[in-house]
Design a protein around this motif. Sequence first.
Motif, PDB file in Angstrom:
ATOM      1  N   GLN A 142       9.397   2.011  -6.813  1.00 19.82           N
ATOM      2  CA  GLN A 142       9.568   2.188  -5.239  1.00 19.82           C
ATOM      3  C   GLN A 142       9.916   0.815  -4.669  1.00 19.82           C
ATOM      4  O   GLN A 142      10.663   0.535  -3.791  1.00 19.82           O
ATOM      5  CB  GLN A 142       8.070   2.582  -4.828  1.00 19.82           C
ATOM      6  CG  GLN A 142       7.678   4.058  -5.246  1.00 19.82           C
ATOM      7  CD  GLN A 142       8.772   5.174  -5.075  1.00 19.82           C
ATOM      8  OE1 GLN A 142       9.312   5.091  -4.339  1.00 19.82           O
ATOM      9  NE2 GLN A 142       8.838   5.804  -5.965  1.00 19.82           N
ATOM     10  N   VAL A 143       9.274  -0.520  -5.326  1.00 19.32           N
ATOM     11  CA  VAL A 143       9.766  -1.668  -4.955  1.00 19.32           C
ATOM     12  C   VAL A 143      10.989  -2.057  -5.279  1.00 19.32           C
ATOM     13  O   VAL A 143      11.784  -2.763  -4.489  1.00 19.32           O
ATOM     14  CB  VAL A 143       8.950  -2.826  -5.450  1.00 19.32           C
ATOM     15  CG1 VAL A 143       9.331  -4.278  -5.164  1.00 19.32           C
ATOM     16  CG2 VAL A 143       7.354  -2.287  -5.185  1.00 19.32           C
ATOM     17  N   ASP A 144      11.677  -1.639  -6.386  1.00 20.05           N
ATOM     18  CA  ASP A 144      12.985  -1.674  -6.681  1.00 20.05           C
ATOM     19  C   ASP A 144      13.997  -1.233  -5.688  1.00 20.05           C
ATOM     20  O   ASP A 144      14.965  -1.826  -5.361  1.00 20.05           O
ATOM     21  CB  ASP A 144      13.299  -1.065  -7.826  1.00 20.05           C
ATOM     22  CG  ASP A 144      12.349  -1.498  -9.107  1.00 20.05           C
ATOM     23  OD1 ASP A 144      12.117  -2.655  -8.987  1.00 20.05           O
ATOM     24  OD2 ASP A 144      12.294  -0.822 -10.138  1.00 20.05           O
ATOM     25  N   ARG A 145      13.661  -0.064  -4.953  1.00 18.31           N
ATOM     26  CA  ARG A 145      14.529   0.481  -4.046  1.00 18.31           C
ATOM     27  C   ARG A 145      14.571  -0.247  -2.661  1.00 18.31           C
ATOM     28  O   ARG A 145      15.617  -0.371  -2.082  1.00 18.31           O
ATOM     29  CB  ARG A 145      13.991   2.100  -3.606  1.00 18.31           C
ATOM     30  CG  ARG A 145      14.321   2.973  -4.947  1.00 18.31           C
ATOM     31  CD  ARG A 145      13.764   4.315  -4.483  1.00 18.31           C
ATOM     32  NE  ARG A 145      14.142   5.365  -5.331  1.00 18.31           N
ATOM     33  CZ  ARG A 145      13.345   5.475  -6.149  1.00 18.31           C
ATOM     34  NH1 ARG A 145      12.248   4.925  -6.618  1.00 18.31           N
ATOM     35  NH2 ARG A 145      13.922   6.563  -7.249  1.00 18.31           N
ATOM     36  N   CYS A 146      13.489  -1.343  -2.541  1.00 23.10           N
ATOM     37  CA  CYS A 146      13.623  -1.934  -1.321  1.00 23.10           C
ATOM     38  C   CYS A 146      13.569  -3.562  -1.639  1.00 23.10           C
ATOM     39  O   CYS A 146      13.787  -4.089  -0.555  1.00 23.10           O
ATOM     40  CB  CYS A 146      12.224  -1.892  -0.570  1.00 23.10           C
ATOM     41  SG  CYS A 146      11.655  -0.142  -0.011  1.00 23.10           S
ATOM     42  N   TRP A 147      13.914  -3.758  -2.939  1.00 25.25           N
ATOM     43  CA  TRP A 147      14.236  -4.960  -3.337  1.00 25.25           C
ATOM     44  C   TRP A 147      15.428  -5.668  -2.540  1.00 25.25           C
ATOM     45  O   TRP A 147      15.167  -7.084  -2.008  1.00 25.25           O
ATOM     46  CB  TRP A 147      14.247  -5.199  -4.856  1.00 25.25           C
ATOM     47  CG  TRP A 147      14.311  -6.752  -5.321  1.00 25.25           C
ATOM     48  CD1 TRP A 147      15.328  -7.583  -5.201  1.00 25.25           C
ATOM     49  CD2 TRP A 147      13.315  -7.215  -5.830  1.00 25.25           C
ATOM     50  NE1 TRP A 147      14.893  -8.720  -5.639  1.00 25.25           N
ATOM     51  CE2 TRP A 147      13.432  -8.667  -6.188  1.00 25.25           C
ATOM     52  CE3 TRP A 147      11.936  -6.768  -6.170  1.00 25.25           C
ATOM     53  CZ2 TRP A 147      12.744  -9.458  -6.844  1.00 25.25           C
ATOM     54  CZ3 TRP A 147      11.042  -7.744  -6.943  1.00 25.25           C
ATOM     55  CH2 TRP A 147      11.550  -9.022  -7.374  1.00 25.25           C
ATOM     56  N   ALA A 188       0.973  -1.107   0.006  1.00 22.77           N
ATOM     57  CA  ALA A 188       0.121  -0.066  -0.027  1.00 22.77           C
ATOM     58  C   ALA A 188       0.901   1.153   0.008  1.00 22.77           C
ATOM     59  O   ALA A 188       0.490   2.242  -0.631  1.00 22.77           O
ATOM     60  CB  ALA A 188      -0.941   0.147   1.133  1.00 22.77           C
ATOM     61  N   VAL A 189       1.878   1.192   0.745  1.00 30.00           N
ATOM     62  CA  VAL A 189       2.774   2.305   0.623  1.00 30.00           C
ATOM     63  C   VAL A 189       3.515   2.587  -0.472  1.00 30.00           C
ATOM     64  O   VAL A 189       3.641   3.790  -0.967  1.00 30.00           O
ATOM     65  CB  VAL A 189       4.069   2.101   1.877  1.00 30.00           C
ATOM     66  CG1 VAL A 189       4.984   3.435   1.826  1.00 30.00           C
ATOM     67  CG2 VAL A 189       3.109   2.167   3.035  1.00 30.00           C
ATOM     68  N   PHE A 190       3.924   1.444  -1.231  1.00 30.49           N
ATOM     69  CA  PHE A 190       4.654   1.578  -2.465  1.00 30.49           C
ATOM     70  C   PHE A 190       3.499   2.245  -3.529  1.00 30.49           C
ATOM     71  O   PHE A 190       3.982   2.921  -4.323  1.00 30.49           O
ATOM     72  CB  PHE A 190       4.862   0.207  -2.970  1.00 30.49           C
ATOM     73  CG  PHE A 190       6.071  -0.546  -2.172  1.00 30.49           C
ATOM     74  CD1 PHE A 190       6.999   0.597  -1.435  1.00 30.49           C
ATOM     75  CD2 PHE A 190       6.029  -1.559  -1.836  1.00 30.49           C
ATOM     76  CE1 PHE A 190       8.166  -0.094  -0.818  1.00 30.49           C
ATOM     77  CE2 PHE A 190       7.104  -2.103  -1.170  1.00 30.49           C
ATOM     78  CZ  PHE A 190       8.093  -1.496  -0.584  1.00 30.49           C
ATOM     79  N   LEU A 191       2.494   1.898  -3.393  1.00 32.34           N
ATOM     80  CA  LEU A 191       1.564   2.294  -4.335  1.00 32.34           C
ATOM     81  C   LEU A 191       1.228   3.775  -4.140  1.00 32.34           C
ATOM     82  O   LEU A 191       1.219   4.165  -5.287  1.00 32.34           O
ATOM     83  CB  LEU A 191      -0.157   1.616  -3.986  1.00 32.34           C
ATOM     84  CG  LEU A 191      -1.366   2.017  -4.857  1.00 32.34           C
ATOM     85  CD1 LEU A 191      -0.920   1.864  -6.268  1.00 32.34           C
ATOM     86  CD2 LEU A 191      -2.579   1.362  -4.420  1.00 32.34           C
ATOM     87  N   VAL A 192       0.908   4.255  -3.028  1.00 30.62           N
ATOM     88  CA  VAL A 192       0.560   5.604  -2.864  1.00 30.62           C
ATOM     89  C   VAL A 192       1.958   6.533  -3.434  1.00 30.62           C
ATOM     90  O   VAL A 192       1.672   7.573  -4.103  1.00 30.62           O
ATOM     91  CB  VAL A 192       0.417   5.900  -1.324  1.00 30.62           C
ATOM     92  CG1 VAL A 192       0.262   7.308  -1.132  1.00 30.62           C
ATOM     93  CG2 VAL A 192      -1.046   5.256  -1.098  1.00 30.62           C
ATOM     94  N   VAL A 193       3.221   6.019  -2.851  1.00 27.17           N
ATOM     95  CA  VAL A 193       4.293   6.802  -3.068  1.00 27.17           C
ATOM     96  C   VAL A 193       4.541   6.734  -4.730  1.00 27.17           C
ATOM     97  O   VAL A 193       4.824   7.860  -5.210  1.00 27.17           O
ATOM     98  CB  VAL A 193       5.616   6.164  -2.490  1.00 27.17           C
ATOM     99  CG1 VAL A 193       6.922   6.885  -2.903  1.00 27.17           C
ATOM    100  CG2 VAL A 193       5.450   6.449  -1.125  1.00 27.17           C
TER     101      VAL A 193
END
Length: 354
Positions: free
Chosen positions: A79-84, A65-70
């Motif tokens: 955004q997911v790539d940064r946390c992968w 949900a956080v990734f979606l909003v950002v």
Amino acid sequence: MALPALRALEDCADFAQAVKPFIPQLYALPAKLLDVFAGRETLLRLYTETNPLVSGFAASVAFGAVFLVVAEINRNYSQVDRCWSILPTLYIAHFDVWARLAGLPSQRIDLALLYSIVWSTRLTYNYWRKGGYGVGHEDYRWEIIRRQVPRSVFHVFNWTFISFIQSILLFLIAAPAYTLLLASTIEPNVTGADMVFLAIELGLILTEYLADHQQWVYQTAKKQYKDTGKVPQGFTKADLDRGFITSGLWSCSRHPNFAAEQSIWFFLYQWSCYATKTLYSWAAVGPSFLILLFQGSTWLTELITAGKYPEYREYQRAVGMFVPTWFSAYKAPAIVPKIIRTSELSKKLEQKQR
């Protein structure tokens, strides 16, 4: 009970016994979190009384949900790539911390966490030096996909795959650590086989590091050649004009780094199978989906690369995508296709020499 009462190692890999009874906890979790916010429940008590697989999965949905909003606010879909490179290790650390708070043996999960920390450190550094954490940086493939589909379709794609499915995937590839946790309640001691799996994981991380480093050195040399027209030491003009690396590990596999990445999480799953004396289990979902994801993303990457460099199709025919098809290294064709030169400056230098 936050964990099932199991009698045999094989039961630890049984979805019906190890996972299914705790699914109702997932549905009840939002109400219990409201109790925490209202002061009627403590967060620590809720954490220890909730099955760690359930709480880990819930966290992955919340991150989605956080990734979606950002992503929607910034119109940047990496955004997911940064946390992968970070989240799988956090999930394994979550299983480790939960086991310690519950007073359960954690030696096996300690080993899994050790390799995962090494994996995170290496991959995070590699992503950082490529500019992945720079403001506005986005994977070029998302822009290409955006151009090919209607805006509404891409937003649906972001709501489903990019933000939520990828976030949940990062939890699922770490989920075999839950099976290791359950197995440790029956057989707590670390065995020689556990050390072998640790050695395999560290060897795969080393392989991934070498592949990424070789590509980094090549791309750095290619950029220098493009900027100055001079061929850096250790390379030939033909190597850099080709536009892509074909030496080292890349002479036997078109994507040795991707091959190692998939293998790292597949072997964590295999580790959990060995620990529970099973051939397969529900924990295969994560690594299996990861392998399918790499098939699709690598296909797109190669489609783009083949459109830029004429020799790449010959390279595809001669070298396996992930697994080497031949034991001999790649050799450039005798008749090279018309080359799109890397450096326009080098052309000017050649004309001056004539």
